[in-house]
Design a protein around this motif. Structure first.
Motif, mmCIF file in Angstrom:
data_model
loop_
_atom_site.group_PDB
_atom_site.id
_atom_site.type_symbol
_atom_site.label_atom_id
_atom_site.label_comp_id
_atom_site.label_asym_id
_atom_site.label_seq_id
_atom_site.Cartn_x
_atom_site.Cartn_y
_atom_site.Cartn_z
ATOM 1 N N HIS A 1 47.354 34.104 39.914
ATOM 2 C CA HIS A 1 47.789 35.497 39.894
ATOM 3 C C HIS A 1 46.593 36.399 39.598
ATOM 4 O O HIS A 1 45.521 35.923 39.243
ATOM 5 C CB HIS A 1 48.897 35.698 38.855
ATOM 6 C CG HIS A 1 48.464 35.399 37.454
ATOM 7 N ND1 HIS A 1 48.366 34.114 36.977
ATOM 8 C CD2 HIS A 1 48.055 36.202 36.455
ATOM 9 C CE1 HIS A 1 47.943 34.148 35.726
ATOM 10 N NE2 HIS A 1 47.738 35.403 35.389
ATOM 11 N N GLY A 2 46.759 37.684 39.780
ATOM 12 C CA GLY A 2 45.716 38.650 39.469
ATOM 13 C C GLY A 2 44.457 38.487 40.310
ATOM 14 O O GLY A 2 44.522 38.360 41.531
ATOM 15 N N ASP A 3 43.309 38.488 39.626
ATOM 16 C CA ASP A 3 42.020 38.377 40.319
ATOM 17 C C ASP A 3 41.884 37.064 41.066
ATOM 18 O O ASP A 3 41.262 37.008 42.127
ATOM 19 C CB ASP A 3 40.863 38.498 39.322
ATOM 20 C CG ASP A 3 40.734 39.904 38.766
ATOM 21 O OD1 ASP A 3 41.281 40.834 39.386
ATOM 22 O OD2 ASP A 3 40.087 40.063 37.718
ATOM 23 N N VAL A 4 42.449 36.012 40.514
ATOM 24 C CA VAL A 4 42.368 34.701 41.166
ATOM 25 C C VAL A 4 43.141 34.731 42.486
ATOM 26 O O VAL A 4 42.681 34.199 43.502
ATOM 27 C CB VAL A 4 42.901 33.590 40.231
ATOM 28 C CG1 VAL A 4 42.908 32.256 40.935
ATOM 29 C CG2 VAL A 4 42.078 33.528 38.957
ATOM 30 N N ALA B 1 43.664 37.411 44.333
ATOM 31 C CA ALA B 1 42.877 38.233 45.254
ATOM 32 C C ALA B 1 41.731 37.415 45.851
ATOM 33 O O ALA B 1 41.450 37.499 47.051
ATOM 34 C CB ALA B 1 42.335 39.463 44.542
ATOM 35 N N THR B 2 41.082 36.598 45.016
ATOM 36 C CA THR B 2 40.010 35.738 45.501
ATOM 37 C C THR B 2 40.537 34.758 46.546
ATOM 38 O O THR B 2 39.894 34.529 47.569
ATOM 39 C CB THR B 2 39.363 34.969 44.328
ATOM 40 O OG1 THR B 2 38.863 35.908 43.384
ATOM 41 C CG2 THR B 2 38.235 34.076 44.810
ATOM 42 N N TYR C 1 41.090 36.704 49.889
ATOM 43 C CA TYR C 1 39.830 37.023 50.576
ATOM 44 C C TYR C 1 39.185 35.772 51.169
ATOM 45 O O TYR C 1 38.652 35.802 52.272
ATOM 46 C CB TYR C 1 38.853 37.715 49.636
ATOM 47 C CG TYR C 1 39.320 39.075 49.172
ATOM 48 C CD1 TYR C 1 39.924 39.966 50.055
ATOM 49 C CD2 TYR C 1 39.168 39.469 47.853
ATOM 50 C CE1 TYR C 1 40.355 41.202 49.634
ATOM 51 C CE2 TYR C 1 39.588 40.709 47.429
ATOM 52 C CZ TYR C 1 40.186 41.578 48.325
ATOM 53 O OH TYR C 1 40.608 42.795 47.903
ATOM 54 N N TYR C 2 39.229 34.675 50.424
ATOM 55 C CA TYR C 2 38.616 33.441 50.920
ATOM 56 C C TYR C 2 39.375 32.917 52.134
ATOM 57 O O TYR C 2 38.770 32.470 53.108
ATOM 58 C CB TYR C 2 38.577 32.389 49.806
ATOM 59 C CG TYR C 2 37.727 31.201 50.165
ATOM 60 C CD1 TYR C 2 36.346 31.269 50.087
ATOM 61 C CD2 TYR C 2 38.298 30.007 50.591
ATOM 62 C CE1 TYR C 2 35.546 30.189 50.412
ATOM 63 C CE2 TYR C 2 37.507 28.919 50.925
ATOM 64 C CZ TYR C 2 36.136 29.021 50.834
ATOM 65 O OH TYR C 2 35.352 27.943 51.172
ATOM 66 N N ILE D 1 37.151 29.290 43.985
ATOM 67 C CA ILE D 1 37.741 30.021 42.857
ATOM 68 C C ILE D 1 36.985 29.694 41.571
ATOM 69 O O ILE D 1 36.699 30.586 40.766
ATOM 70 C CB ILE D 1 39.247 29.708 42.731
ATOM 71 C CG1 ILE D 1 40.005 30.381 43.881
ATOM 72 C CG2 ILE D 1 39.791 30.165 41.385
ATOM 73 C CD1 ILE D 1 41.459 30.005 43.994
ATOM 74 N N THR E 1 33.663 31.571 41.504
ATOM 75 C CA THR E 1 33.779 33.009 41.276
ATOM 76 C C THR E 1 34.437 33.353 39.939
ATOM 77 O O THR E 1 34.262 34.466 39.450
ATOM 78 C CB THR E 1 34.571 33.682 42.409
ATOM 79 O OG1 THR E 1 35.841 33.070 42.530
ATOM 80 C CG2 THR E 1 33.816 33.580 43.717
ATOM 81 N N HIS E 2 35.164 32.424 39.360
ATOM 82 C CA HIS E 2 35.826 32.629 38.062
ATOM 83 C C HIS E 2 35.483 31.453 37.139
ATOM 84 O O HIS E 2 36.341 30.613 36.844
ATOM 85 C CB HIS E 2 37.342 32.718 38.231
ATOM 86 C CG HIS E 2 37.799 33.834 39.103
ATOM 87 N ND1 HIS E 2 37.875 35.133 38.666
ATOM 88 C CD2 HIS E 2 38.158 33.872 40.413
ATOM 89 C CE1 HIS E 2 38.283 35.912 39.637
ATOM 90 N NE2 HIS E 2 38.463 35.156 40.725
ATOM 91 N N LEU F 1 37.744 30.372 33.946
ATOM 92 C CA LEU F 1 39.173 30.150 34.158
ATOM 93 C C LEU F 1 39.667 29.113 33.144
ATOM 94 O O LEU F 1 39.126 28.012 33.074
ATOM 95 C CB LEU F 1 39.404 29.659 35.586
ATOM 96 C CG LEU F 1 40.776 29.837 36.190
ATOM 97 C CD1 LEU F 1 41.157 31.318 36.226
ATOM 98 C CD2 LEU F 1 40.814 29.284 37.589
#
Length: 78
Positions: free
Chosen positions: A11-14, A16-17, A20-21, A37, A40-41, A44
């Motif tokens: 959820h959230g930024d993950v 969105a990533t 996009y990927y 993921i 970029t995070h 986590l």
């Protein structure tokens, strides 16, 4: 049964990533998505599985056909 369901891990930024990927690489495997993921995070706090990725894509109604079509339209002139 109370009907309670657990919230999805993605959820959230993950999320969105993930979107996009998938648009950039529509035929990437779930393992490649998980690796991206984590790159970029890096902080986590939990591990993602293939099933988590599949559930998130199901919630978003992302199929390989939808993702491929979206990716190709991004390169067309409007």
């Amino acid at each position: 049964m109370t009907g309670n369901e657990t919230l999805p891990k993605v959820h959230g930024d993950v999320l969105a990533t993930l979107i996009y990927y998938r648009v950039a690489f529509p035929v990437a495997t779930a393992d490649e998505v998980i690796a991206h993921i984590y790159r970029t995070h890096p902080n986590l706090p939990f591990a993602l599985s293939r099933q988590d990725i599949s559930r998130a894509e199901g919630i978003l109604d992302l199929t390989t056909k939808v993702i491929s079509t979206t990716a190709m339209q991004a390169f067309e002139a409007h």
